[in-house]
Design a protein around this motif. Structure first.
Motif, mmCIF file in Angstrom:
data_model
loop_
_atom_site.group_PDB
_atom_site.id
_atom_site.type_symbol
_atom_site.label_atom_id
_atom_site.label_comp_id
_atom_site.label_asym_id
_atom_site.label_seq_id
_atom_site.Cartn_x
_atom_site.Cartn_y
_atom_site.Cartn_z
ATOM 1 N N ALA A 16 3.696 0.702 0.094
ATOM 2 C CA ALA A 16 4.149 2.052 1.019
ATOM 3 C C ALA A 16 5.411 1.589 1.838
ATOM 4 C CB ALA A 16 2.810 1.618 1.706
ATOM 5 N N GLY A 39 4.178 6.625 5.086
ATOM 6 C CA GLY A 39 4.795 4.925 5.639
ATOM 7 C C GLY A 39 3.958 5.195 7.280
ATOM 8 N N THR A 42 0.783 4.053 8.319
ATOM 9 C CA THR A 42 0.795 2.140 7.968
ATOM 10 C C THR A 42 1.803 1.188 8.991
ATOM 11 O OG1 THR A 42 0.494 3.085 5.436
ATOM 12 C CG2 THR A 42 1.494 0.697 6.245
HETATM 13 N N1 LIG Z 1 -5.364 1.603 1.490
HETATM 14 C C1 LIG Z 1 -4.732 2.074 0.750
HETATM 15 N N2 LIG Z 1 -5.070 2.206 -0.495
HETATM 16 C C2 LIG Z 1 -3.489 2.897 -1.329
HETATM 17 N N3 LIG Z 1 -3.033 3.286 -0.742
HETATM 18 C C3 LIG Z 1 -2.676 3.731 0.422
HETATM 19 C C4 LIG Z 1 -3.543 3.123 1.425
HETATM 20 N N4 LIG Z 1 -3.182 3.648 2.990
HETATM 21 C C5 LIG Z 1 -2.219 3.768 2.701
HETATM 22 N N5 LIG Z 1 -2.113 3.689 0.851
HETATM 23 C C6 LIG Z 1 -0.441 4.747 0.897
HETATM 24 O O1 LIG Z 1 0.457 4.039 1.351
HETATM 25 C C7 LIG Z 1 1.352 5.203 1.552
HETATM 26 C C8 LIG Z 1 1.666 5.404 2.415
HETATM 27 O O2 LIG Z 1 1.181 6.144 3.627
HETATM 28 P P1 LIG Z 1 1.212 6.493 5.234
HETATM 29 O O3 LIG Z 1 1.099 5.392 5.812
HETATM 30 O O4 LIG Z 1 -0.710 6.867 4.800
HETATM 31 O O5 LIG Z 1 1.838 7.659 5.224
HETATM 32 P P2 LIG Z 1 1.810 8.390 6.386
HETATM 33 O O6 LIG Z 1 0.741 8.352 7.013
HETATM 34 O O7 LIG Z 1 3.412 8.677 6.467
HETATM 35 O O8 LIG Z 1 1.711 10.225 5.799
HETATM 36 C C9 LIG Z 1 0.671 6.713 1.037
HETATM 37 O O9 LIG Z 1 1.557 6.654 -0.734
HETATM 38 C C10 LIG Z 1 -0.605 6.071 0.864
HETATM 39 O O10 LIG Z 1 -0.845 6.754 -0.285
#
Ligand SMILES: Nc1ncnc2c1ncn2[C@@H]1O[C@H](COP(=O)(O)OP(=O)(O)O)[C@@H](O)[C@H]1O
Ligand SMILES: [Mg+2]
Length: 310
Positions: A16, A39, A42
């Motif tokens: 990620a 990301g 995250t």
């Molecule tokens: N708990 C998790 N388990 C698996 N994949 C995740 C999880 N959280 C986020 N992801 C994946 O990590 C990537 C980044 O997510 P995120 O940080 O939420 O992106 P954004 O906030 O920019 O939309 C995405 O592809 C998402 O699907």
């Protein structure tokens, strides 16, 4: 204030965040922007350890964030999210006072702080303090969420799409309030958005993410005038870059002090974009400008919009 050094985060076999390095200076208003899944969330949640990074180091005031207990970190970092997350069975006052209570502030100090914050976010204290979240509009709930994040004077404010799902007028008002609060408090802010106009308006620095990597980091002007690659150029929108550039400059940057002009004046702190709109709407090429004290300060001409720094 916050430093990422070659940080990585993997969910299962999905990377990620990949080799992310970033320094957010004290007092900076840093906006993380990128498409869905890039990301942003995250990255933000790794700062207050709602998500643990698994490679590299993240430093807060020079110390690895793992040297702080998560609760200790979260009390020093306000956190506001789009879905608000207010406690439904707590009043507005109880919600806003949550962290100060944990910190053991005396009741009277909490009450004064709640009064101050409600005022700051344009919610009349006596009308709102005893209400429950369900008796507030979405915009009011979001304000309470921001007030709660600010309650204990955090050193850092983390905000994840805090104005998403708001109507444009309320969003505009809250953005203006955030800018005012940032100016007044000097708090370091890291805000996530997917809205480039919001990023340009709020950020002293914009960090563009794609696929868990930083593609560009710089001032709004640098991002608009020197996009690092086609992805950034497409992301900021090629067609209205000129309009966006006008939106990051003030009338006061280009006005002619002492010059006079006819008609309804524009405020010196209005954007050049607003000035352009008035020139076009009124079919004129000069506008009088009033300063902060409400007195005439000078004038601006249509031709002034195309001069100056680029
Ligand atoms: N708990 C998790 N388990 C698996 N994949 C995740 C999880 N959280 C986020 N992801 C994946 O990590 C990537 C980044 O997510 P995120 O940080 O939420 O992106 P954004 O906030 O920019 O939309 C995405 O592809 C998402 O699907
Ligand atoms: Mg997100």
């Amino acid at each position: 204030m916050i430093t990422f050094e070659h940080v990585g985060k993997t969910y299962g076999d999905w990377t990620a965040i990949d080799d992310l390095s970033l320094h957010v200076a004290e007092g900076e208003f840093c906006v993380l922007i990128g498409p869905s899944g890039s990301g942003k969330t995250t990255t933000l949640k790794m700062i207050n350890r709602l998500i643990e990074h698994d490679r590299g180091r993240i430093l807060f005031e020079g110390a690895e964030i793992r040297s702080f207990a998560p609760e200790q970190l979260r009390r020093r970092m306000g956190y506001a999210i789009q879905s608000i997350g207010l406690f439904p069975h707590w009043t507005v006052e109880e919600n806003i006072g949550a962290v100060p209570r944990l910190l053991g502030w005396p009741k009277s100090r909490i009450r004064d702080r709640v009064t101050e914050l409600l005022g700051l976010l344009a919610l009349e204290p006596e009308r709102f303090r005893d209400r429950y979240p369900r008796h507030l509009s979405g915009g009011q709930q979001q304000r309470v969420g921001v007030a709660r994040a600010l309650a204990a004077d955090p050193s850092v404010l983390l905000m994840d799409e805090p104005f998403g799902a708001l109507d444009p007028v309320t969003r505009d008002t809250l953005q203006a309030e955030m800018l005012r609060i940032h100016k007044a408090s000097g708090t370091t802010i890291v805000l996530v958005t997917h809205d480039i106009d919001e990023a340009i308006r709020l950020g002293s620095r914009i960090v563009i993410l794609d696929g868990g990597r930083i593609v560009q980091s710089g001032t709004p002007r640098a991002i608009l005038t020197k996009p690092a690659n086609d992805f950034v150029a497409d992301f900021v929108g090629r067609e209205d870059i000129g309009i966006k550039l006008l939106s990051i400059e003030r009338v006061s940057d280009r006005m002619r002090p002492g010059e006079t002009a006819e008609g309804e004046p524009i405020a010196a702190d209005a954007s050049l974009r607003h000035a352009l709109s008035l020139f076009v709407a009124r079919g004129i090429d000069r506008l009088p400008v009033i300063g902060p004290s409400g007195t005439l300060a000078g004038a601006i001409r249509l031709a002034d919009l195309t001069g100056g720094p680029t």
